[in-house]
Write an enzyme that holds these catalytic residues in place. Structure first.
Site, PDB file in Angstrom:
ATOM      1  N   HIS A  49       0.823  -1.209   0.000  1.00  0.00           N
ATOM      2  CA  HIS A  49       0.000   0.000   0.000  1.00  0.00           C
ATOM      3  C   HIS A  49       0.856   1.257   0.000  1.00  0.00           C
ATOM      4  CE1 HIS A  49      -3.821   2.081   0.649  1.00  0.00           C
ATOM      5  NE2 HIS A  49      -3.193   2.858   1.516  1.00  0.00           N
ATOM      6  N   HIS A  95     -10.037   2.566  -1.239  1.00  0.00           N
ATOM      7  CA  HIS A  95     -10.269   2.216   0.161  1.00  0.00           C
ATOM      8  C   HIS A  95     -11.061   0.910   0.176  1.00  0.00           C
ATOM      9  CE1 HIS A  95     -10.031   4.493   4.201  1.00  0.00           C
ATOM     10  NE2 HIS A  95      -8.838   4.425   3.649  1.00  0.00           N
ATOM     11  N   ASP A 268      -0.234  15.299   4.158  1.00  0.00           N
ATOM     12  CA  ASP A 268      -1.359  14.817   4.960  1.00  0.00           C
ATOM     13  C   ASP A 268      -0.983  13.501   5.619  1.00  0.00           C
ATOM     14  OD1 ASP A 268      -3.453  12.511   3.568  1.00  0.00           O
ATOM     15  OD2 ASP A 268      -1.730  13.211   2.421  1.00  0.00           O
TER      16      ASP A 268
END
EC number: 6.3.5.3
Length: 766
Positions: A49, A95, A268
């Site tokens: 990921h 997701h 972020d």
């Protein structure tokens, strides 16, 4: 000295998704054994990921440069130049695994995460899209997943105030228990300079802003890098919980902060939380970061260094700020009700050093976490897998004769993949911000007006817009990954062209099963090759994206059910005049219906076919064969003509032929408008099934304005290489009349078509 800890190495490696060879490599790089917190850091950062350890060599073949590309792969989002001073940031991410075990929060936080990627660049989010896949709706578990996912997307997007303007939803048994949730966001740059993520300036303070840190989302990156099983529901703590209202404040505060010039780098906190943001900022800047966990705003007491570092609590950001400007910046965030704290500093030594309770809890070279990560080497099959070679032997002659064309058309319109998605779209606020020109269901792509803010906060008047779409013919990819991936890019470009938009660039989301099987890696490699070839042909560089592997569900008997390989293409383009945008519905009786692309009666043309088609699935209950060949030259000629005709005001509507073939495309134009048609197709030697329902062929259905036929003919004269076929006219009556062959006609009321098309999803979800 780094604090040590005693733990069961084998159990810890399993928990982190690491191999014994990874342990050896970690020890070699550190010159010692890692403590438990450090092992956790490596676990998330060396997961597929985060580091693309299985796919990175394949991604390197993508074209990433072009005259419009301002930021390519490697940053939080890609940025393209739209002209006239407009710059667009955009990206797509998945997701999938979180949505499988907690559909509402999994989907909601997927939206929140992609929005943060956009505004971290200094762009104001202006639109959202999504690509969703579910198993058949005759299974209540799949119904529950779909309802939860759609509700989660709607909740976050609606509350944060960003319109969800487009997307696609498809269904197949391969997605049962493993839905795909891909979220795409677009943002308009409002800052003079694009905000990058690499740390700058030794001694500059590192500032944490946003929400507090808790234990939610622990190990989310590692969880997303493994297959799902019956025990996956136990992984619900790995799913984050989002707060869209807090994110709305975070958007405004961040854009204000970026405009002030005080922020020199921003990242972020998504997958792998503080670990990822610190290590990526350090590695990209060629510097180090020191992080003091005692200063991190926490929502729970007694959190360990491991928990702080791996938490994926949402709505959090990390900044590098000009020294001396941290206090004014933090005041700005506190005015928005957000947490803000100096949690560290930029170091000259290129390491990530973590302090906790006055001790060094972790110290790792930044590049070991975020740059120089392992790459898995897989042997590529020298020829296609045997099962696909067997599939490719299938011919259309093996299909049963088409006994009732009208019933087949109605059956396809009742297919949830083809049918109206109004049940989905009506849950999304598509008009918030008042810039949506066309959205889901009205046209082949969404179009958003470009209205950037002036320095005084007023909105600049403009007739320019941006178009966006997401596409993937997953059935085609399952049968031929290279052709299927090419078709995904071609269809995305065709959809943009059908609203008058020039395609500019793509972002890709590669949803695939395990790459650890020979077939799995071959599928991934061939799809990447197809995307690369298509993007070069259309001159649409790749600006970034996401890879989601191990999308497979472990059955009760221990076997694995892989999904269809699903490389979703998100594409953006510029619209020079939004007043000329065309929808898919007919507009005026008397207009002439014309097909561009491969002619309907092209019997032996391998650019169209029924292999992998919706009709084949409807008729046989399965897919087989080899999908049609993609003709890039034909695609570009057809798309260029469509864009020119829209710009010149010659056509009233445009719609590409895709799922269900020509008959379904024509029916959808009547369904969208309520107008009937009188059409005739030349059959030649073709079977009725191929004539009506074959897919492919770079086909676009347009309606030429009756008062523009002379100019249309002039345009065709100057474009002799584009094949066109006049099919008939738009009628004032409400019947869909399609004649083919001797005495063969589909004659149905448009009301009946609309009813079947509209009821397909609600009936199954009732």
């Amino acid at each position: 000295m780094v604090s040590s800890s005693s733990y069961d190495v084998s159990a810890a490696l399993k928990q982190e998704g690491l191999k014994s060879s990874d342990w050896d490599e970690i020890c070699r790089r550190l010159g010692r054994e890692p403590n438990r917190a450090e092992l956790g850091m490596f676990g998330v950062m060396w997961s597929e990921h985060c580091c693309y350890r299985n796919s990175r060599p394949l991604l390197s073949g993508f074209p990433t440069e072009g005259p419009r590309i301002l930021v390519g792969p490697g940053e939080n989002a890609g940025v393209v130049d739209l002209g006239d001073g407009h710059r667009l940031a955009f990206k797509i991410e998945s997701h999938n695994h979180p949505s499988a075990v907690e559909p509402f929060q999994g989907a909601a936080t997927g939206v929140g995460g992609i929005l943060r990627d956009i505004f971290t660049m200094g762009a104001r989010p202006i639109a959202l899209l999504n690509a969703l896949r579910f198993g058949p709706l005759d299974d209540s578990a799949n119904v529950g997943l779909m309802e939860g996912v759609v509700a989660g997307i709607a909740h976050y997007g609606n509350c944060v105030g960003v319109p969800t303007v487009g997307g696609e939803v498809a269904f197949d048994p391969s997605y049962s228990g493993n839905p795909l949730v891909n979220a795409m966001a677009l943002g308009l740059m409002e800052t003079k300079d694009i905000v990058k993520s690499g740390a700058i300036g030794v001694g500059n303070p590192v500032v944490y802003v946003g929400s507090t840190t808790g234990r939610d989302g622990m190990g989310g990156a590692s969880f997303a890098s493994a297959e799902l099983s019956a025990d996956s529901l136990d992984d619900r703590p790995a799913v984050q919980v989002g707060d869209p209202f807090l994110e709305k404040g975070l958007i405004e505060a961040c854009l204000e902060a970026f405009d002030s010039g005080d922020v020199v780098a921003a990242q972020d906190m998504g997958a792998a939380g503080l670990t990822c943001s610190c290590s990526e900022m350090a590695a990209k800047g060629g510097l180090g970061v020191e992080l003091d966990l005692d200063r991190v705003p926490a929502r729970e007491s007694g959190m360990t260094a491991y928990e702080f570092l791996l938490s994926e609590s949402q709505e959090r950001m990390l900044f590098v700020v000009k020294a001396g400007r941290e206090e004014p910046l933090m005041k700005r965030f506190r005015r928005w009700g957000l947490q803000a704290a100096v949690v560290g500093q930029v170091l000259e030594e290129p390491i990530v050093r973590v302090l906790h309770h006055g001790e060094v809890a972790a110290e790792v070279p930044a590049t070991a976490l975020a740059d120089d990560t392992p790459i898995e080497k897989h042997a590529l099959l020298s020829e296609p897998p045997v099962d696909l070679q067997e599939h490719w032997q299938w011919t259309e002659a093996q299909l049963p004769d088409l006994a009732d064309p009208a019933a087949a058309l109605l059956g396809l319109l009742d297919d949830p993949t083809i049918a109206s998605k109004r049940w989905v779209h009506r849950q999304y606020d598509q008009q918030v911000l008042a810039n949506t020109v066309v959205s889901s269901g009205a046209a082949d792509a969404a179009v958003i007006r470009l209205r950037p803010q002036q320095g005084d906060g007023s909105l600049k008047t403009t007739t320019r817009g941006v178009a966006a779409t997401v596409d993937c013919p997953n059935r085609w990819v399952a049968l031929d990954p290279e052709r299927g991936a090419m078709a995904a890019v071609a269809e995305a470009a065709r959809n943009l062209s059908c609203v008058g938009s020039e395609p500019l660039a793509i972002t890709d989301n590669l949803n695939f099963p395990s790459p650890e099987t020979p077939k799995g890696f071959w599928q991934l490699a061939m799809a990447c090759r197809g995307i690369s070839e298509a993007c070069k042909a259309f001159q649409t560089p790749v600006t970034g994206g996401n890879v989601s592997l191990y999308n497979e569900t472990r059955r009760d008997d221990g076997s694995l059910q892989p999904i269809h390989p699903t490389p979703v293409i998100g594409m953006v383009g510029v619209v020079d005049d939004i007043t000329k945008v065309t929808g898919l519905g007919w507009c005026q009786p008397g207009d002439v219906v014309v097909l561009l692309g491969v002619k309907p009666d092209a019997d032996q043309d391998d650019r169209v076919g029924l292999a992998g088609s919706s009709y084949q699935q409807f008729t046989l209950g399965t897919i087989t064969g080899r999908p049609p060949r993609i003709d890039f030259d034909l695609e570009k000629r057809v798309q260029g003509l469509v864009r020119q005709a829209i710009a010149d005001g010659l056509i009233a509507s445009a719609h590409d032929s895709s799922d269900g073939g020509l008959a379904v495309a024509l029916a959808e134009c009547s369904i969208a408008s309520g107008f009937g048609v009188e059409l005739t197709l030349s059959v030649g030697t073709m079977s009725p099934a191929r004539l009506l329902f074959a897919e492919g062929g770079a086909r676009v259905v347009v309606s030429v304005k009756a008062d523009q036929l002379t100019r249309w003919q002039t345009m065709l004269t100057s474009n002799p290489d584009v094949s066109t076929t006049v099919l008939g006219t738009v009628a004032s009556h409400g019947r869909f009349q399609l004649s083919f062959g001797v005495g063969s006609t589909i004659d149905l009321s448009v009301d009946q078509l609309q009813q079947v098309y509209a009821d397909a999803l609600p009936r199954r979800l009732a």
